[in-house]
Motif scaffolding. Structure first.
Motif, PDB file in Angstrom:
ATOM      1  N   THR A  80     -27.145   8.188 -10.296  1.00  0.00           N
ATOM      2  CA  THR A  80     -26.668   8.286  -8.911  1.00  0.00           C
ATOM      3  C   THR A  80     -25.767   9.498  -8.728  1.00  0.00           C
ATOM      4  O   THR A  80     -25.756  10.103  -7.649  1.00  0.00           O
ATOM      5  CB  THR A  80     -25.929   7.001  -8.488  1.00  0.00           C
ATOM      6  OG1 THR A  80     -24.868   6.718  -9.407  1.00  0.00           O
ATOM      7  CG2 THR A  80     -26.884   5.815  -8.420  1.00  0.00           C
ATOM      8  N   CYS A  84     -26.583  12.349  -5.971  1.00  0.00           N
ATOM      9  CA  CYS A  84     -25.556  12.654  -4.983  1.00  0.00           C
ATOM     10  C   CYS A  84     -25.126  14.121  -5.044  1.00  0.00           C
ATOM     11  O   CYS A  84     -25.113  14.818  -4.028  1.00  0.00           O
ATOM     12  CB  CYS A  84     -24.349  11.746  -5.208  1.00  0.00           C
ATOM     13  SG  CYS A  84     -22.998  11.986  -4.030  1.00  0.00           S
ATOM     14  N   SER A  99     -17.994   6.678 -11.696  1.00  0.00           N
ATOM     15  CA  SER A  99     -18.919   6.111 -10.722  1.00  0.00           C
ATOM     16  C   SER A  99     -19.087   4.618 -10.956  1.00  0.00           C
ATOM     17  O   SER A  99     -19.318   4.192 -12.091  1.00  0.00           O
ATOM     18  CB  SER A  99     -20.286   6.806 -10.799  1.00  0.00           C
ATOM     19  OG  SER A  99     -20.151   8.184 -10.506  1.00  0.00           O
ATOM     20  N   PHE A 214     -21.628   8.175   2.589  1.00  0.00           N
ATOM     21  CA  PHE A 214     -22.941   8.807   2.388  1.00  0.00           C
ATOM     22  C   PHE A 214     -24.022   7.730   2.372  1.00  0.00           C
ATOM     23  O   PHE A 214     -24.544   7.372   1.329  1.00  0.00           O
ATOM     24  CB  PHE A 214     -22.891   9.570   1.065  1.00  0.00           C
ATOM     25  CG  PHE A 214     -23.977  10.574   0.860  1.00  0.00           C
ATOM     26  CD1 PHE A 214     -24.698  11.104   1.914  1.00  0.00           C
ATOM     27  CD2 PHE A 214     -24.281  11.014  -0.423  1.00  0.00           C
ATOM     28  CE1 PHE A 214     -25.700  12.037   1.707  1.00  0.00           C
ATOM     29  CE2 PHE A 214     -25.272  11.950  -0.649  1.00  0.00           C
ATOM     30  CZ  PHE A 214     -25.983  12.459   0.419  1.00  0.00           C
ATOM     31  N   GLN A 217     -28.731   9.382   2.839  1.00  0.00           N
ATOM     32  CA  GLN A 217     -29.302  10.542   2.168  1.00  0.00           C
ATOM     33  C   GLN A 217     -30.827  10.527   2.269  1.00  0.00           C
ATOM     34  O   GLN A 217     -31.479   9.563   1.895  1.00  0.00           O
ATOM     35  CB  GLN A 217     -28.887  10.568   0.694  1.00  0.00           C
ATOM     36  CG  GLN A 217     -29.342  11.821  -0.036  1.00  0.00           C
ATOM     37  CD  GLN A 217     -28.821  11.890  -1.467  1.00  0.00           C
ATOM     38  OE1 GLN A 217     -28.266  10.915  -1.981  1.00  0.00           O
ATOM     39  NE2 GLN A 217     -28.990  13.023  -2.115  1.00  0.00           N
ATOM     40  N   ALA A 227     -27.165  16.227   1.264  1.00  0.00           N
ATOM     41  CA  ALA A 227     -26.064  16.089   0.308  1.00  0.00           C
ATOM     42  C   ALA A 227     -25.045  17.214   0.411  1.00  0.00           C
ATOM     43  O   ALA A 227     -24.132  17.294  -0.415  1.00  0.00           O
ATOM     44  CB  ALA A 227     -26.619  16.023  -1.113  1.00  0.00           C
ATOM     45  N   ALA A 230     -21.146  16.131   0.287  1.00  0.00           N
ATOM     46  CA  ALA A 230     -20.677  15.665  -1.020  1.00  0.00           C
ATOM     47  C   ALA A 230     -20.625  16.810  -2.021  1.00  0.00           C
ATOM     48  O   ALA A 230     -19.676  16.926  -2.812  1.00  0.00           O
ATOM     49  CB  ALA A 230     -21.576  14.545  -1.540  1.00  0.00           C
ATOM     50  N   GLN A 244     -21.813   5.857  -1.643  1.00  0.00           N
ATOM     51  CA  GLN A 244     -23.256   6.052  -1.545  1.00  0.00           C
ATOM     52  C   GLN A 244     -23.946   4.710  -1.302  1.00  0.00           C
ATOM     53  O   GLN A 244     -23.511   3.679  -1.810  1.00  0.00           O
ATOM     54  CB  GLN A 244     -23.741   6.680  -2.854  1.00  0.00           C
ATOM     55  CG  GLN A 244     -25.120   7.274  -2.860  1.00  0.00           C
ATOM     56  CD  GLN A 244     -25.390   7.993  -4.196  1.00  0.00           C
ATOM     57  OE1 GLN A 244     -24.667   7.818  -5.178  1.00  0.00           O
ATOM     58  NE2 GLN A 244     -26.423   8.801  -4.221  1.00  0.00           N
TER      59      GLN A 244
END
Length: 398
Positions: A80, A84, A99, A214, A217, A227, A230, A244
């Motif tokens: 991810t 991102c 994350s 976000f 996307q 993106a 970010a 996300q």
């Protein structure tokens, strides 16, 4: 006297309550343009073929239903991050980013809110005017003070860029600014990459902290293009939060899968940040649900499945863009005097129509067309079978 006599009736959620009203409506031709889900031309929210294939693989390979770690799996975090931030930036962030796998984008926002309230000097969380209705509740729940910054020019139904920049310039150091990464909800009005560069420069100069929500996307211009926010914030070396979601772009609405990325500006702080995030998770939901994250991991770790997902996502994005054009053309053809061409410049599922609360109420009560009081509509809810009714109803209330 009942123990619960002191409990008052909570106000209805401004969006979800409309879904309940829609379900109760007996009109067989009712139309729901309020709820934020993608539907195909037949009005169905589809399960992507890549998701079905991933679930088949997961079913065959699964050997346990044991708990995940509080932060989710390392594979999910890595994949991810790359989606991102892009592989190059994600690699450069190693040692400064953590994350977490979360229950949807909403879960990511709430963990971020709890962390900010308990561990930072932020006095105020700044939200765009307007913003997603649930932002106020999420950031207000842990006791954070809320402020708003200028964003949308309601008279011209466009970005008020000068006022926006002026607002950002006035935000105090240490405060957190919630920015919509793409497909701004509810307006559909986005920033260009050049404008995001301006935002990053102001954040660096004024020392406030970006939080990028976000959620869409791939629904605006493309996975990479969407993106920009970010990636520009991360490349600028700013401390930041990115929340996300995979509800929309993978159609995983009911699987509740998202990610919270926290970027520190000093690697020495990362371990402390992770420890506090774990506490926020532990007292909230303890550990994330596994199934949705396994789907995301399966797709993003397989080149062919990823390529197939990109194609499915493009088809959804193209449908939304096509509906916008068809809708504007149909309104014009029906003799609606108001110019709706601005809808073709907005991005994502949502758009501000310029309709007011009185007109939104009339649409619901007189035509069974459900939109939010602000005039926001989910463009993806318009299909070939209902577009004529939507246009006729809007013409009537105008």
């Amino acid at each position: 006297m009942s123990y619960f006599d002191t409990v008052s009736l909570a106000p209805a959620d401004p969006i979800l309550s409309l879904t309940e009203a829609f379900k109760a409506d007996k009109n067989p031709e009712k139309i729901n343009l309020s709820v934020g889900v993608f539907v195909d031309q037949s009005g169905v929210t589809p399960i992507l073929e890549t998701v079905k294939e991933a679930e088949r693989r997961i079913l065959e390979a699964s050997t346990s239903k044991s708990y995940l770690p509080m932060t989710g799996t390392p594979a999910y975090a890595s994949l991810t991050q790359k989606l991102c931030f892009g592989e190059e930036i994600a690699e450069s962030l190693q040692g400064k980013v953590t994350s977490l796998q979360t229950p949807g984008g909403t879960g990511a926002l709430r963990v971020a809110a709890d962390f900010i309230a308990k561990n930072t000097s932020a006095q105020t969380i700044w939200l765009s005017n307007p913003t997603w209705a649930n932002h106020k509740g999420i950031f207000g729940a842990p006791g954070l003070k809320l402020g708003t910054y200028d964003y949308f020019d309601s008279a011209n139904l466009s970005l008020d860029y000068d006022a926006f920049l002026k607002s950002l310039e006035s935000i105090p150091a240490g405060d957190v600014v919630v920015l919509h990464g793409c497909c701004h909800n509810p307006t559909g009005v986005d920033l260009t990459p050049e404008q995001w560069e301006d935002v990053a420069k102001i954040a660096a100069a004024k020392k406030w902290i970006p939080l990028v929500d976000f959620a869409y996307q791939g629904f605006g211009d493309g996975i990479v293009e969407d993106a920009a926010a970010a990636r520009i914030v991360a490349k600028a070396g700013l401390p930041a939060f990115v929340c996300q979601s995979f509800s929309k772009n993978l159609g995983l609405y009911q699987d509740r899968v998202g990610a919270l990325h926290v970027i520190t500006d000093d690697a020495s702080n990362l371990a402390n940040v992770v420890s506090q995030l774990k506490i926020s998770v532990r007292v909230n939901y303890s550990n994330p649900p596994a199934h949705g994250g396994a789907i995301v991991t399966t797709i993003l770790s397989d080149e062919k499945l990823t390529e197939q997902w990109h194609a499915e996502l493009k088809a959804m994005r193209d449908r939304i863009a096509s509906v916008r054009t068809q809708f504007v053309d149909a309104l014009k053809a029906a003799g609606v005097e108001k110019d709706f061409t601005f809808l073709t410049q907005q991005k994502g599922m949502f758009s501000f129509t310029g309709l007011g609360k009185e007109q939104a109420t009339a649409l619901r009560e007189e035509h069974s067309v459900y939109i939010v009081d602000s005039g926001r509509i989910n463009v993806a809810g318009i299909t070939d079978s209902n577009i004529d009714r939507v246009v006729a109803a809007i013409k009537a209330v105008l």
